[in-house]
Design a protein around this motif. Structure first.
Motif, short mmCIF file in Angstrom:
data_model
loop_
_atom_site.label_atom_id
_atom_site.label_comp_id
_atom_site.label_asym_id
_atom_site.label_seq_id
_atom_site.Cartn_x
_atom_site.Cartn_y
_atom_site.Cartn_z
N THR A 231 5.95 4.87 11.95
CA THR A 231 6.57 4.22 10.24
C THR A 231 7.56 5.86 10.00
O THR A 231 7.72 6.09 8.77
CB THR A 231 5.28 4.26 9.42
OG1 THR A 231 4.50 5.33 9.67
CG2 THR A 231 4.59 3.01 9.77
N LYS A 235 8.52 7.48 5.77
CA LYS A 235 8.80 8.57 4.88
C LYS A 235 9.95 9.02 5.39
O LYS A 235 10.83 10.15 3.73
CB LYS A 235 7.85 9.21 6.98
CG LYS A 235 6.91 9.59 6.87
CD LYS A 235 5.92 10.13 6.94
CE LYS A 235 4.71 9.87 6.94
NZ LYS A 235 3.56 9.47 8.15
N GLU A 291 5.80 3.81 2.22
CA GLU A 291 4.47 4.54 2.69
C GLU A 291 3.04 3.68 3.03
O GLU A 291 2.38 2.66 3.80
CB GLU A 291 4.37 5.25 1.91
CG GLU A 291 4.82 6.66 1.84
CD GLU A 291 4.33 7.41 3.72
OE1 GLU A 291 4.13 7.16 3.98
OE2 GLU A 291 6.26 8.11 3.43
N TYR A 292 3.18 2.48 1.62
CA TYR A 292 2.14 1.53 1.78
C TYR A 292 1.88 0.31 2.62
O TYR A 292 1.03 0.43 3.55
CB TYR A 292 1.59 1.21 0.20
CG TYR A 292 0.70 2.44 -0.61
CD1 TYR A 292 -0.73 3.04 -0.16
CD2 TYR A 292 1.83 2.74 -1.06
CE1 TYR A 292 -0.82 3.56 -0.92
CE2 TYR A 292 0.98 4.13 -2.44
CZ TYR A 292 -0.48 4.05 -1.72
OH TYR A 292 -1.09 5.67 -2.32
N GLY A 294 4.09 0.38 5.14
CA GLY A 294 3.65 1.17 6.82
C GLY A 294 2.49 0.72 6.56
O GLY A 294 2.28 1.14 8.10
N LYS A 295 1.55 1.05 5.83
CA LYS A 295 0.15 1.14 6.37
C LYS A 295 -0.59 0.02 6.84
O LYS A 295 -1.10 0.12 7.67
CB LYS A 295 -1.12 1.72 5.34
CG LYS A 295 -0.28 3.59 4.95
CD LYS A 295 -1.66 4.11 5.47
CE LYS A 295 -1.07 5.29 5.89
NZ LYS A 295 0.19 6.33 5.01
N TYR A 297 1.61 -2.41 7.41
CA TYR A 297 1.68 -2.50 9.07
C TYR A 297 0.85 -2.63 10.27
O TYR A 297 1.31 -3.00 11.10
CB TYR A 297 3.53 -2.53 8.78
CG TYR A 297 4.45 -2.30 9.76
CD1 TYR A 297 4.53 -3.10 11.27
CD2 TYR A 297 3.99 -1.13 10.67
CE1 TYR A 297 4.96 -3.48 11.86
CE2 TYR A 297 5.13 -1.00 12.39
CZ TYR A 297 5.40 -1.99 12.34
OH TYR A 297 6.06 -1.41 13.87
N LEU A 298 0.91 -1.05 9.94
CA LEU A 298 -0.54 -0.50 10.94
C LEU A 298 -1.08 -1.01 10.76
O LEU A 298 -2.26 -0.94 12.48
CB LEU A 298 -0.43 0.76 10.71
CG LEU A 298 1.23 1.86 11.41
CD1 LEU A 298 0.18 3.35 10.78
CD2 LEU A 298 1.48 2.20 12.52
N GLU A 299 -2.07 -1.78 9.97
CA GLU A 299 -3.38 -2.72 10.26
C GLU A 299 -2.94 -3.28 11.04
O GLU A 299 -3.65 -4.28 11.26
CB GLU A 299 -3.93 -2.65 8.18
CG GLU A 299 -4.49 -0.94 7.82
CD GLU A 299 -5.20 -0.44 8.78
OE1 GLU A 299 -6.32 -1.81 9.24
OE2 GLU A 299 -5.49 0.81 9.02
#
Ligand code: UDP
Ligand code: MG
Length: 318
Positions: A231, A235, A291-292, A294-295, A297-299
């Protein structure tokens, strides 16, 4: 003695298959004769929706000699997916797999060393190019640039390693538990863990046919790799927003000073300051939202948080 399966994705490879298949058969047979792999070892071609006679050739090879197997994909899904499909299909029939390209640009003599490393306890053995003398300047430049940009963007890939690698059965089981849709094999395999090593070889020229990886596909591949592994690009937006916001505060102080020195037109100060401040704030805000996302997305990838290497339980019979 363990069973080795070679997995080879093929897309429009009718020109190279006859030569490739005979070279690979010789290799496998010599390894069987030396007693390094079991006679059940196989060569598996994955037809990635080819438009030419590739599948006909594979079927014929299989008819003539059962050492050859074929997997046919419903359509062209690209090298990565074809490879993954091949690995997942054969995983339960063998102890180790080696993936390689149909054009044999990767020296097949490295297979011996890979198998030795496997017996020494490695679950993953990376084939790494030691030289790029045969590549054109353009290919070399773009390919090496690819690895450098990937690293910079936070995608941890093995330098100069393509998809020529040995994987043990349990490494493949580990790979299977990565649920992401956009699977970028080169980036994901190091995440599996286990003991790994590298084998060095010189990359040859494609002996027939032409590259199925034109620049456009290569760029798409790099972008896929970066965005599916990290991500970091998001950033970077936040950081940029932060910097611009700091610049706006400096501009604010500067314009106020200029204002009181009386050296400005009316309205200049407020205009300049708001342009910088609003711009910086907006970018910062987008970055934070990013950022969120991204989070999230990773989840949604549902990556495994760990892979068990050993399990000491009551029944230790195996
Ligand atoms: N390939 C594939 N599907 C595609 C493109 C390529 O299965 O959509 C296979 C191709 O048949 C070959 C391997 O991927 O076995 C690598 O392709 P190529 O040799 O053209 O790439 P390069 O060596 O030029 O990077
Ligand atoms: Mg090639």
């Amino acid at each position: 003695m363990d069973t080795l399966y070679l997995v080879i994705p093929c897309y429009n490879e009718e020109e190279v298959l006859p030569e490739t298949s005979s070279q690979l058969r010789n290799k496998i047979q010599s390894l069987i004769q030396k007693g390094r792999i079991s006679p059940q070892s196989r060569i598996v071609f994955v037809n990635d929706g080819s438009k030419d006679k590739t599948w006909e050739i594979i079927s014929k090879l299989h008819e003539e000699d059962k050492i050859f197997q074929g997997i046919k994909l419903s359509r062209n899904k690209g090298h990565q997916n074809a490879l993954l499909c091949g690995l997942m299909t054969v995983k339960d029939h063998c102890d180790m797999t080696i993936s390689l390209d149909a054009d044999l640009q990767d020296d097949i003599n490295a297979i011996d060393e890979m198998v030795e490393k496997y017996y020494e306890g490695c679950d993953v053995v990376y084939g790494v190019r030691s030289a790029r003398d045969t590549d054109t300047f353009f290919k070399k430049f773009t390919a090496e640039g690819f690895y450098k940009v990937m690293k910079m963007m936070g995608a941890d890939v093995v330098f100069n390693h393509a998809d020529y690698r040995l994987m043990s059965r349990r490494a493949l089981d580990g790979l299977q538990s990565f649920k992401e849709v956009n699977l970028f094999l080169r980036g994901v395999v190091p995440m599996i863990g286990y003991k790994s090593d590298s084998v060095y070889y010189e990359r040859k020229e494609r002996f027939a046919g032409e590259s199925k990886y034109p620049l456009k596909k290569m760029l798409a591949f790099a972008w896929e790799g970066i965005t599916s592994l990290s991500t970091k690009p998001i950033k970077m937006i936040s950081v940029l927003g932060g910097i611009i916001f700091i610049v706006s505060i400096i501009m604010l102080i500067y314009s106020i000073v200029r204002h009181f020195m009386g050296a400005t037109e009316i309205g200049w100060t407020s205009t300049i300051v708001s342009i910088w401040a609003i711009g910086g704030l907006q970018l910062l805000a987008i970055g934070i939202i990013g950022e969120y996302i991204g989070k999230v997305y990773l989840e949604t990838k549902e990556r495994p948080k760990f892979i068990v290497e050993k399990y000491l339980s009551d029944d230790d019979n195996n």
